[in-house]
Enzyme design. Structure first.
Site, short mmCIF file in Angstrom:
data_model
loop_
_atom_site.label_atom_id
_atom_site.label_comp_id
_atom_site.label_asym_id
_atom_site.label_seq_id
_atom_site.Cartn_x
_atom_site.Cartn_y
_atom_site.Cartn_z
N SER A 1 -21.16 91.02 63.56
CA SER A 1 -20.06 91.28 64.52
C SER A 1 -18.92 90.28 64.38
CB SER A 1 -20.60 91.28 65.95
OG SER A 1 -21.26 90.07 66.24
N ASN B 1 -28.10 85.48 73.38
CA ASN B 1 -27.84 86.47 74.44
C ASN B 1 -27.07 85.82 75.58
OD1 ASN B 1 -29.32 88.09 72.82
ND2 ASN B 1 -31.16 88.12 74.11
N THR C 1 7.83 118.95 93.37
CA THR C 1 6.40 119.25 93.42
C THR C 1 6.24 120.44 92.49
OG1 THR C 1 6.60 120.81 95.26
CG2 THR C 1 6.17 118.52 95.86
N HIS C 2 5.12 120.50 91.77
CA HIS C 2 4.91 121.54 90.75
C HIS C 2 6.03 121.53 89.71
CE1 HIS C 2 2.09 123.34 93.73
NE2 HIS C 2 3.03 122.98 94.59
N SER D 1 15.10 110.99 63.86
CA SER D 1 14.28 111.92 63.08
C SER D 1 14.67 111.79 61.61
CB SER D 1 14.57 113.34 63.58
OG SER D 1 14.37 114.28 62.54
N LYS E 1 18.85 113.66 66.54
CA LYS E 1 17.72 113.35 67.41
C LYS E 1 17.65 111.89 67.85
CE LYS E 1 14.62 115.63 68.57
NZ LYS E 1 13.48 116.19 67.82
N ASN F 1 14.56 110.08 69.89
CA ASN F 1 13.25 110.43 70.46
C ASN F 1 12.64 109.31 71.28
OD1 ASN F 1 13.34 112.93 69.15
ND2 ASN F 1 12.42 112.08 67.30
N GLU G 1 5.82 108.37 74.25
CA GLU G 1 4.79 109.27 73.73
C GLU G 1 3.58 108.48 73.24
OE1 GLU G 1 6.86 112.00 70.96
OE2 GLU G 1 8.60 111.43 72.13
N TYR H 1 -31.51 92.45 76.93
CA TYR H 1 -30.53 92.66 75.87
C TYR H 1 -31.02 93.67 74.84
CZ TYR H 1 -27.48 91.85 71.87
OH TYR H 1 -26.61 92.04 70.83
N GLN I 1 -23.80 95.08 71.40
CA GLN I 1 -22.80 94.47 70.52
C GLN I 1 -21.57 95.39 70.42
OE1 GLN I 1 -23.86 92.02 67.00
NE2 GLN I 1 -23.07 93.74 65.82
N LYS J 1 -17.84 94.96 72.55
CA LYS J 1 -16.64 94.17 72.28
C LYS J 1 -15.48 94.97 71.70
CE LYS J 1 -19.59 91.16 70.83
NZ LYS J 1 -20.64 91.49 71.84
N1 ARG Z 1 -23.63 89.49 68.17
C1 ARG Z 1 -24.46 89.78 69.30
C2 ARG Z 1 -23.69 90.66 70.29
O1 ARG Z 1 -22.50 90.75 70.13
C3 ARG Z 1 -24.89 88.52 69.95
C4 ARG Z 1 -26.21 88.54 70.61
C5 ARG Z 1 -27.29 88.73 69.65
N2 ARG Z 1 -28.55 88.51 70.16
C6 ARG Z 1 -29.62 88.96 69.55
N3 ARG Z 1 -30.75 88.69 70.05
N4 ARG Z 1 -29.55 89.61 68.42
O2 ARG Z 1 -24.21 91.27 71.17
#
Ligand code: ARG
Length: 463
Positions: A23, A110, A155-156, A277, A283, A285, A290, A317, A322, A325
């Site tokens: 990660s 963890n 409205t609408h 454009s 144009k 835009n 958007e 955990y 993971q 993130k």
């Molecule tokens: N890279 C892991 C995560 O983002 C960290 C925790 C990993 N813990 C484990 N027991 N493998 O969640």
């Protein structure tokens, strides 16, 4: 790089599995939080007599050096490392040898990931709140310049009643104000410290969780270690608050798209905030709007990702987590990007007041006021409503509006109509009369603006 957990394994990890498992490509952005957490952790360990004072000092100092080296680019992240937590510990151990190996006493990764992510997101919430305040400031400024700018309210998407552009913009101010409150609430709920939860069941060492919580800026330690390492509610809540804020920006964007079309022409975007454009030379835009509207979809998606990721997980955990993130980082990055782009676009947008006023002249948006005129002269509202409906039908037949329909026509339907009807249904008057709290009358909107300036924006100036 050899894995720190390699003790019980006979073979090296397959390199593709290593990449799959890693990660670091996305969690390296939490290096600062990881180092801060580790520094406070070793201080606590030595305070509690779990490691020596001198080891603690050496480790803390080297962690600070690693922080500087990452900042200056002297240390580059190793993309082969499993994650940011392993990477920093590995660099520390390479630099300090035996002493470095003491850092991970009485904690788990963890613990670290749960801690780092909370700390990182707390910081991001502050940034997002600051950006929302800037957007509010720019909406308030535009509103102040347009207290008397009459436009049709819809409205609408059908013309309904007269309002002002200030009134319309201040509706968004309220939405963004609530977004800020949601973010503050989210900050408050996530502001408990998971460190010390260990892998799942704390530790047998006499750690001081109150100390680490306090020095890392939390209200206190989390009360259950299983929850400490497996709770991701804060990611879900933040993703939800962000999705809601994006939805608000998306609605505003949608309106700017409409307003900048030839059909409406209520606003003109600054050249620096619109695009052309490749083929149609005429144009201009509203791409920014958007894109904001489009990017709202991914933020809603991120919320779904997080809820789905968590819904089947047994305690505590699981590696599924993971995946939290990339989803939450994407939401945070997206909302920041959109806020920083939308604010100057609003700032620089020209309001075409005459076009708004002209649009107000068509569509019978003063019909309610015409009915109210009769009510004020003693008629029941339902009767007044019916008479006004008939007047509108006559206008449509004759190609007129209520403002230029001759008084004789009015009188044919009710003898209560006098020459003062024309004043009563003038759009300025219709707006002026709606002066109750929350209404479009300039005096009511001015009061609202004052309130916002004395609360939300006052805090902003002090920031
Ligand atoms: N890279 C892991 C995560 O983002 C960290 C925790 C990993 N813990 C484990 N027991 N493998 O969640």
């Amino acid at each position: 790089m050899a894995k720190m957990w390699q003790g019980r394994f006979k073979k090296e990890l397959d390199s593709k599995v290593n990449d799959f498992n890693s990660s670091i490509s996305f969690d390296s952005r939490m290096f600062e939080e990881d180092i801060q957490g580790s520094i406070i952790h070793v201080k606590m360990l030595s305070n509690q007599g779990i490691i020596s004072q001198s080891d603690s000092k050496v480790i803390a100092k080297e962690l600070a050096n690693i922080y500087d080296d990452i900042k200056s680019g002297k240390v580059e992240f190793d993309m082969g490392a499993e994650d940011i937590h392993m990477f920093i510990e590995q660099v520390l151990t390479e630099r300090l040898g035996e002493v470095g190996k003491r850092l991970h006493t009485a904690r788990s990764r963890n613990d670290q990931v749960a801690l780092d992510l909370r700390m990182y997101l707390r910081k991001e919430i502050d940034t997002v709140v600051g950006l929302i305040k800037k957007l509010i400031a720019s909406l308030v400024k535009k509103a102040e310049e347009n207290l008397d700018t009459v436009m049709p309210g819809y409205t609408h998407l059908q013309r309904a009643q007269p309002i002002t552009f200030a009134h319309h913009l201040m509706a968004y101010v309220e939405m963004f104000k609530r977004d800020m409150v949601r973010l503050f609430n989210c900050f408050d709920l996530m502001n408990e410290c998971p460190l010390g939860s260990g892998a799942l069941a704390t530790t047998t060492y006499p750690i001081d969780r109150e100390f680490t919580a306090e020095y890392l800026g939390f209200k206190g330690p989390m009360q259950n270690s299983l929850d400490g390492v497996s709770d991701r509610d804060y990611c879900i809540e933040l993703a939800s608050a962000i999705a809601t804020c994006m939805m608000h920006m998306s609605r505003l964007s949608e309106e700017v798209v409409l307003w900048s079309s030839w059909e409406f022409k209520f606003v003109e975007l600054d050249d620096a905030y619109s695009t052309g454009s490749s083929i149609m030379p005429q144009k201009k835009n509203p791409d920014i709007c958007e894109l904001i509207r489009g990017k709202t979809g991914r933020c809603v998606g991120n919320l779904t990702t997080l809820l789905t990721m968590m819904k089947g997980l047994s305690l505590a955990y699981n590696k599924d987590m993971q995946e939290d993130k990339e989803a939450i980082f994407d939401s945070v990055d997206t909302v920041k990007l959109c806020l920083t782009t939308l604010t100057p676009m609003i700032d620089t947008m020209t309001v075409l007041k005459d076009n708004m006023a002209n649009a107000g002249k068509r569509g019978f948006i003063n019909a309610t006021d015409c009915a109210d005129y009769l009510v004020k002269k003693g008629l029941a509202f339902r009767d007044a409503y019916k008479i006004t409906g008939a007047l509108v039908a006559i206008c449509i037949d004759k190609g007129l509006t209520l403002d230029n329909l001759p008084l004789e026509e009015y009188k044919k339907l009710s003898d209560k109509f006098e020459g003062d009807i024309y004043d009563a249904i003038s759009l300025q008057q219709c707006v002026q009369e709606r002066k109750v709290t929350g209404g479009p009358a300039p005096e009511a909107v001015a009061k609202h603006i004052e309130k916002i300036k004395n609360t939300v924006l006052k805090e902003y100036e002090e920031d």
